[in-house]
Design a protein around this motif. Structure first.
Motif, PDB file in Angstrom:
ATOM      1  N   LEU A   1       0.837  -1.205   0.000  1.00 34.24           N
ATOM      2  CA  LEU A   1       0.000   0.000   0.000  1.00 34.24           C
ATOM      3  C   LEU A   1       0.871   1.254   0.000  1.00 34.24           C
ATOM      4  CD1 LEU A   1      -2.914  -0.909   2.445  1.00 34.24           C
ATOM      5  CD2 LEU A   1      -3.115  -0.444  -0.005  1.00 34.24           C
ATOM      6  N   LEU A   2       1.972   1.226   0.722  1.00 28.48           N
ATOM      7  CA  LEU A   2       2.871   2.378   0.742  1.00 28.48           C
ATOM      8  C   LEU A   2       3.430   2.646  -0.645  1.00 28.48           C
ATOM      9  CD1 LEU A   2       3.724   4.238   3.068  1.00 28.48           C
ATOM     10  CD2 LEU A   2       5.806   2.870   3.308  1.00 28.48           C
ATOM     11  N   VAL A   3       3.716   1.583  -1.386  1.00 29.09           N
ATOM     12  CA  VAL A   3       4.242   1.735  -2.748  1.00 29.09           C
ATOM     13  C   VAL A   3       3.200   2.330  -3.683  1.00 29.09           C
ATOM     14  CG1 VAL A   3       5.119   0.468  -4.748  1.00 29.09           C
ATOM     15  CG2 VAL A   3       5.957  -0.080  -2.480  1.00 29.09           C
ATOM     16  N   THR A   4       1.921   2.008  -3.481  1.00 27.78           N
ATOM     17  CA  THR A   4       0.886   2.541  -4.377  1.00 27.78           C
ATOM     18  C   THR A   4       0.782   4.059  -4.294  1.00 27.78           C
ATOM     19  OG1 THR A   4      -0.927   2.356  -2.749  1.00 27.78           O
ATOM     20  CG2 THR A   4      -0.470   0.426  -4.137  1.00 27.78           C
TER      21      THR A   4
ATOM     22  N   PRO B   1      -2.070   5.849   1.770  1.00 29.64           N
ATOM     23  CA  PRO B   1      -1.992   4.404   2.000  1.00 29.64           C
ATOM     24  C   PRO B   1      -2.594   3.971   3.328  1.00 29.64           C
ATOM     25  CG  PRO B   1       0.174   5.437   2.139  1.00 29.64           C
ATOM     26  CD  PRO B   1      -0.750   6.464   1.586  1.00 29.64           C
ATOM     27  N   GLY B   2      -2.665   4.880   4.302  1.00 31.24           N
ATOM     28  CA  GLY B   2      -3.294   4.539   5.571  1.00 31.24           C
ATOM     29  C   GLY B   2      -4.797   4.453   5.482  1.00 31.24           C
ATOM     30  N   ARG B   3      -5.350   5.116   4.485  1.00 30.21           N
ATOM     31  CA  ARG B   3      -6.796   5.048   4.205  1.00 30.21           C
ATOM     32  C   ARG B   3      -6.972   4.797   2.706  1.00 30.21           C
ATOM     33  NH1 ARG B   3      -9.274  10.449   6.561  1.00 30.21           N
ATOM     34  NH2 ARG B   3      -7.224  11.259   5.985  1.00 30.21           N
ATOM     35  N   PRO B   4      -6.644   3.604   2.263  1.00 35.45           N
ATOM     36  CA  PRO B   4      -6.562   3.336   0.820  1.00 35.45           C
ATOM     37  C   PRO B   4      -7.927   3.246   0.156  1.00 35.45           C
ATOM     38  CG  PRO B   4      -6.232   1.313   2.038  1.00 35.45           C
ATOM     39  CD  PRO B   4      -6.286   2.412   3.056  1.00 35.45           C
TER      40      PRO B   4
ATOM     41  N   ALA C   1     -10.321   1.636  -2.949  1.00 39.49           N
ATOM     42  CA  ALA C   1     -10.440   0.274  -3.482  1.00 39.49           C
ATOM     43  C   ALA C   1      -9.416   0.039  -4.591  1.00 39.49           C
ATOM     44  CB  ALA C   1     -11.857   0.049  -4.002  1.00 39.49           C
ATOM     45  N   GLY C   2      -9.158   1.078  -5.391  1.00 37.42           N
ATOM     46  CA  GLY C   2      -8.165   0.958  -6.460  1.00 37.42           C
ATOM     47  C   GLY C   2      -6.772   0.724  -5.919  1.00 37.42           C
TER      48      GLY C   2
ATOM     49  N   VAL D   1      -6.016  -0.700  -3.043  1.00 40.65           N
ATOM     50  CA  VAL D   1      -5.981  -2.067  -2.509  1.00 40.65           C
ATOM     51  C   VAL D   1      -5.792  -3.078  -3.634  1.00 40.65           C
ATOM     52  CG1 VAL D   1      -7.323  -3.845  -1.323  1.00 40.65           C
ATOM     53  CG2 VAL D   1      -7.354  -1.479  -0.473  1.00 40.65           C
ATOM     54  N   ARG D   2      -6.465  -2.834  -4.761  1.00 42.65           N
ATOM     55  CA  ARG D   2      -6.345  -3.744  -5.907  1.00 42.65           C
ATOM     56  C   ARG D   2      -4.914  -3.714  -6.450  1.00 42.65           C
ATOM     57  NH1 ARG D   2      -6.337  -2.993 -11.215  1.00 42.65           N
ATOM     58  NH2 ARG D   2      -6.913  -0.786 -10.990  1.00 42.65           N
ATOM     59  N   ILE D   3      -4.341  -2.514  -6.601  1.00 37.28           N
ATOM     60  CA  ILE D   3      -2.972  -2.391  -7.110  1.00 37.28           C
ATOM     61  C   ILE D   3      -1.972  -3.026  -6.146  1.00 37.28           C
ATOM     62  CG2 ILE D   3      -1.145  -0.755  -7.707  1.00 37.28           C
ATOM     63  CD1 ILE D   3      -3.398   1.152  -8.632  1.00 37.28           C
ATOM     64  N   ALA D   4      -2.195  -2.851  -4.849  1.00 36.89           N
ATOM     65  CA  ALA D   4      -1.309  -3.463  -3.854  1.00 36.89           C
ATOM     66  C   ALA D   4      -1.304  -4.977  -3.990  1.00 36.89           C
ATOM     67  CB  ALA D   4      -1.747  -3.055  -2.446  1.00 36.89           C
TER      68      ALA D   4
END
Length: 238
Positions: free
Chosen positions: A189-192, A202-205, A207-208, A210-213
């Motif tokens: 998530l941090l990378v996204t 990333p702390g409040r991602p 849906a997109g 989360v999918r990319i992660a």
């Protein structure tokens, strides 16, 4: 006599430009070897310092950063990082072809090119800047080992809208943890957030995100060995 003095007049005009260009070339040539031992600050960080805006950055050595994050960054940002010499020639050729055909640019910046840009150039879409990135990235890759390039990248990348630079500030802002304690979900998530740290949280991602992660984690599971050049002893503990 008038004809003989004309070249001197031209030289008076060219000389200041030549001096400025020589200085601009000398800066990365001199500083890049220094960055083998000295932890650098980036141009965006320097700009914030000069304008009085906050900069949040705590340097972390590679041993204090999760291998999950290192692999996720490589498989997301630059899958050929361990193989190329600073520039992904295939991706660059495609980018030039799209530009010549009038299409929108998609990037083609390697991690090394991003390091070169953040240390020595400016942000913003520019053909001139992109052209300068290429020789700079090749030089950076020649002077610095891959592991050091990645260490610099992870400590100067912008990871938040309020002057957060580097993975330590990014991990703290998003999750309140140290970068060596990132699990797979948090690391990916941090990378996204890297393509747009001003808006993505990333702390409040979303849906997109989360999918990319999930896609990034799957890539690491399949191709993680491609990131081994930044691991301790040439291997990542994933």
């Amino acid at each position: 006599m008038a004809r003989r003095s004309k070249p001197k007049g031209i030289w008076r005009l060219i000389r200041p430009i030549a001096i400025v260009l020589a200085i601009l070339v000398a800066i990365p040539v001199v500083l890049t070897p220094v960055y083998l031992f000295v932890d650098p600050i980036s141009v965006p960080m320097l700009e914030r310092y000069v304008t009085g805006r906050p900069v949040v950055r705590q340097w972390r050595d590679m041993g204090d950063i999760s291998d999950r994050l290192k692999a996720s960054v490589i498989l997301s940002e630059d899958g050929q990082f361990c193989r190329h010499w600073g520039v992904d020639l295939g991706a660059l050729r495609e980018e030039v072809g799209r530009y010549m055909e009038g299409e929108d640019a998609r990037g083609a910046s390697t991690i090394t090119m991003q390091v070169a840009r953040n240390l020595f150039l400016w942000n913003g879409q520019s053909v001139v800047r992109k052209a300068l990135e290429v020789p700079l990235a090749i030089y950076v890759d020649l002077v610095l080992p891959k592991r050091r390039i990645m260490e610099i990248y992870l400590n100067i990348a912008e990871w938040g809208p309020e002057g957060q630079f580097g993975v330590a500030a990014g991990a703290e802002r998003a999750f309140g943890v140290e970068p060596q304690n990132l699990d797979w979900r948090r690391a990916t998530l941090l990378v996204t957030a890297l393509p747009n740290p001003m808006l993505r949280k990333p702390g409040r991602p979303s849906a997109g995100m989360v999918r990319i992660a999930g896609i990034i984690e799957a890539r690491v599971g399949e191709y993680g060995a491609r990131a081994n050049c930044v691991g301790e002893g040439g291997r990542l503990a994933l």
